[in-house]
Design a protein around this motif. Structure first.
Motif, PDB file in Angstrom:
ATOM      1  N   GLY A 156       0.814  -1.205   0.000  1.00 59.78           N
ATOM      2  CA  GLY A 156       0.000   0.000   0.000  1.00 59.78           C
ATOM      3  C   GLY A 156       0.849   1.255   0.000  1.00 59.78           C
ATOM      4  O   GLY A 156       2.012   1.256   0.419  1.00 59.78           O
ATOM      5  N   ILE A 157       0.258   2.344  -0.477  1.00 61.13           N
ATOM      6  CA  ILE A 157       0.998   3.600  -0.614  1.00 61.13           C
ATOM      7  C   ILE A 157       1.460   4.127   0.739  1.00 61.13           C
ATOM      8  O   ILE A 157       2.591   4.588   0.896  1.00 61.13           O
ATOM      9  CB  ILE A 157       0.126   4.651  -1.334  1.00 61.13           C
ATOM     10  N   LEU A 206      -3.602  -1.615   7.450  1.00 63.65           N
ATOM     11  CA  LEU A 206      -4.431  -2.743   7.863  1.00 63.65           C
ATOM     12  C   LEU A 206      -5.670  -2.872   6.978  1.00 63.65           C
ATOM     13  O   LEU A 206      -6.074  -3.985   6.612  1.00 63.65           O
ATOM     14  CB  LEU A 206      -4.842  -2.577   9.325  1.00 63.65           C
ATOM     15  N   ALA A 207      -6.276  -1.740   6.618  1.00 61.24           N
ATOM     16  CA  ALA A 207      -7.441  -1.785   5.737  1.00 61.24           C
ATOM     17  C   ALA A 207      -7.069  -2.365   4.371  1.00 61.24           C
ATOM     18  O   ALA A 207      -7.816  -3.166   3.791  1.00 61.24           O
ATOM     19  CB  ALA A 207      -8.031  -0.385   5.585  1.00 61.24           C
ATOM     20  N   PRO A 232     -16.458  -5.643  -6.588  1.00 63.90           N
ATOM     21  CA  PRO A 232     -15.800  -4.328  -6.592  1.00 63.90           C
ATOM     22  C   PRO A 232     -14.872  -4.175  -5.387  1.00 63.90           C
ATOM     23  O   PRO A 232     -15.179  -4.624  -4.283  1.00 63.90           O
ATOM     24  CB  PRO A 232     -16.984  -3.351  -6.503  1.00 63.90           C
ATOM     25  N   SER A 233     -13.730  -3.562  -5.611  1.00 68.94           N
ATOM     26  CA  SER A 233     -12.779  -3.304  -4.537  1.00 68.94           C
ATOM     27  C   SER A 233     -12.280  -1.873  -4.655  1.00 68.94           C
ATOM     28  O   SER A 233     -11.754  -1.477  -5.706  1.00 68.94           O
ATOM     29  CB  SER A 233     -11.594  -4.273  -4.608  1.00 68.94           C
ATOM     30  N   LEU A 234     -12.438  -1.098  -3.585  1.00 72.46           N
ATOM     31  CA  LEU A 234     -12.010   0.296  -3.593  1.00 72.46           C
ATOM     32  C   LEU A 234     -10.513   0.440  -3.347  1.00 72.46           C
ATOM     33  O   LEU A 234      -9.916   1.448  -3.702  1.00 72.46           O
ATOM     34  CB  LEU A 234     -12.783   1.078  -2.520  1.00 72.46           C
ATOM     35  N   LEU A 235      -9.895  -0.573  -2.729  1.00 76.04           N
ATOM     36  CA  LEU A 235      -8.505  -0.438  -2.306  1.00 76.04           C
ATOM     37  C   LEU A 235      -7.524  -1.208  -3.181  1.00 76.04           C
ATOM     38  O   LEU A 235      -6.414  -0.747  -3.422  1.00 76.04           O
ATOM     39  CB  LEU A 235      -8.356  -0.914  -0.850  1.00 76.04           C
ATOM     40  N   LEU A 236      -7.911  -2.394  -3.634  1.00 73.33           N
ATOM     41  CA  LEU A 236      -6.958  -3.279  -4.308  1.00 73.33           C
ATOM     42  C   LEU A 236      -7.360  -3.473  -5.762  1.00 73.33           C
ATOM     43  O   LEU A 236      -8.464  -3.939  -6.052  1.00 73.33           O
ATOM     44  CB  LEU A 236      -6.913  -4.630  -3.589  1.00 73.33           C
TER      45      LEU A 236
END
Length: 548
Positions: free
Chosen positions: A321-322, A406-407, A526-530
């Motif tokens: 993650g960023i 963690l998210a 749908p995935s907002l993060l990955l």
């Protein structure tokens, strides 16, 4: 920080790691001898490896495309369950075809798969602890705890802890070898020498990419001991050389045992000849099961280096993650400014792992840089600790970064539970009973076909307009993450893909609904993060076409 509080926090971090990594561990099970994770060890592979490896002494054959260390370790984990199946009569005579000799094959194979994944979960938790231990030795307690917390959140660790891929095991052994090496840089003890020898041997016997970590460790141990013992004397240096020498001998012996070198030395030699491009072509097919996806015979060009470095940065960012990646890069700067000698070893490992492991690969994926991701989390702990000392605002930023990490990592669990293949299975169960379903993808990427559905998979050469017109299946199930398998052929002993124009024309026409089949269902979570392309095995898009 008091030791008791530090131990409590570490236990909480390890508990979170185990929970996140084992959530929905039954992903895609039961599924026979197939797994939904690409390149993962299937449940029966350890038994096949043992049979093929020990069938004939010094046969020259090497069965597995990787070293056999981890399959043999999994076989040790399997042993109690297989023994129970034997004594209860559930598994007495192994067979090469389904049901493989099991009376209840789906249940037994699912339990074997879970045992293999549980080993990965345990090793992942061990990696988090090792990051903490390295932070304690190299930096300070606060940085060690925050580094362990960052490692526990890393998305790439969370996903591959759910699988039997070799990336978690080889990274575990590499980090363990690094931990013993750092201890040996301070004092040469028998325990650490034995530990380094065993960890290095197991890492090298799991995946040869471990050489990227291992090659620099002896040099740093030698330099550190020279600085401590200078001026040198026989009384001081004698015990050091003896202990390190015995550790090296133990490493060679362990490597020989777990790679079957004493029973089949020609097999190990031929494997190395194959990997280095010196095995004659006429032996392919008789000694070699498949092509190697590495190339150590040619040095990469400048353009290739630029591409690999770009892919490395992208993979590190995608893997953790960023937020955590930025913290890790900032921690590198902080460590180099504050403690350059302390940061020299992990920084050197970045370079040696890139040069000796990544440059031999055709591309850099997130799982290939898992060792570097863990080192980056070690430095993330350094930066977060320095940030947390700057008052309430700094601590708020630290909490935000860890929660974001963690998210991002826990989003894997959500996608595992909502895998589109589950929805596709339900759809086919309701609509495809007694009908024909045609597929072109590997079983790894496909939904489990319900009972009563007739499944066919034509040959690669028959995946054409004309072939489809003759077969006329009721449904076509396509996995968009494995779309290259429809148009590209992987030769057993060649690296790369051979594209076939007829297959490419067929796929274009199918997607354009020009072959008499229309798109009737599409499944994707749908995935907002990955993003979907980060890990192809995770959250693949499933499309179903039907003949009116």
């Amino acid at each position: 920080m008091e030791p008791r509080l530090r131990r409590t926090l570490l236990a909480a971090i390890l508990l979170v790691s185990v929970l996140v990594n084992s959530w929905h561990l039954q992903w895609g099970l039961p599924n026979g001898n197939t797994t939904w994770a690409a390149d993962a060890i299937t449940p029966l592979t350890p038994l096949s490896v043992a049979k093929k490896s020990f069938a004939k002494p010094n046969s020259g054959w090497f069965y597995f495309k990787y070293p056999i260390g981890h399959p043999l370790l999994l076989l040790v984990g399997y042993a109690p369950y297989l023994g129970t199946l034997y004594f209860t009569g559930e598994f007495r005579r192994p067979e090469s075809r389904y049901p493989y000799g099991f009376k209840n094959p789906e249940r037994s194979l699912a339990i074997l798969a879970l045992i293999g994944r549980a080993v990965s979960v345990a090793m992942a938790a061990g990696m988090v602890w090792i990051v903490y231990a390295l932070g304690m030795l190299l930096f300070e307690p606060g940085a060690a705890l925050l580094g362990a917390a960052a490692a526990a959140c890393a998305m790439v660790l969370v996903f591959y802890a759910h699988t039997t891929n070799l990336d978690v095991p080889v990274t575990f052994w590499m980090l363990l070898a690094l931990l013993f090496a750092v201890r040996l840089m301070r004092a040469v003890s028998w325990r650490d020498c034995m530990g380094l020898g065993i960890a290095a041997a197991m890492g090298f016997a799991t995946k040869e990419s471990a050489v990227g970590f291992l090659i620099a460790l002896p040099l740093f141990i030698a330099v550190a001991q020279w600085r401590q013992l200078h001026p040198l004397s026989a009384a001081a240096i004698g015990p050091v050389i003896l202990r390190l020498g015995v550790g090296a001998v133990v490493s060679v012996l362990v490597y020989g045992v777990v790679t079957n070198a004493f029973y089949n030395p020609a097999g190990l030699m031929n494997r190395w000849r194959f990997l280095t491009g010196t095995l004659p072509r006429e032996y392919f097919g008789t000694l070699v099961p498949r092509a190697a996806y590495i190339d150590v015979t040619h040095g990469p060009s400048l353009a290739t280096h630029m591409r690999l470095l770009r892919e490395l940065v992208v993979s590190l960012t995608n893997g953790v993650g960023i937020a955590l990646c930025t913290a890790g890069l900032c921690g590198l700067v902080v460590a180099l400014v504050r403690a350059p000698w302390t940061a020299a070893l992990p920084m050197t490992l970045f370079a040696t792992y890139y040069w000796f492991a990544l440059t031999a690969l055709p591309l850099v994926a997130v799982r290939y840089v898992l060792p570097l991701s863990m080192l980056l989390m070690l430095f993330a702990g350094v930066f977060l600790h320095a940030l947390g000392r700057r008052g309430a605002m700094g601590r708020g930023v630290v909490a935000t970064v860890l929660l974001a990490g963690l998210a991002y990592g826990a989003s894997v669990d959500h996608l595992l539970m909502r895998d589109p293949r589950y929805a596709a299975e339900s759809w086919l169960r309701d609509r495809a009973q007694g009908r024909t379903v045609e597929t072109y993808n590997r079983a790894t990427f496909l939904p489990r076909m319900p009972a009563g559905v007739n499944v066919s998979q034509p040959k690669f050469s028959d995946t054409t307009r004309e072939g489809l017109a003759q077969r006329r299946p009721d449904f076509i199930v396509l996995n968009m993450a494995d779309i290259s398998r429809v148009t590209g052929h992987y030769d057993t002993f060649e690296i790369g893909v051979k594209r076939r124009p007829e297959n490419e024309a067929f796929l274009r026409a199918l997607l354009a609904e020009e072959l008499g089949y229309r798109r009737v269902a599409q499944f994707r979570t749908p995935s907002l993060l990955l993003r979907d392309e980060v890990i192809r095995s995770l959250n693949p898009e499933i499309v179903v076409f039907a003949r009116p």
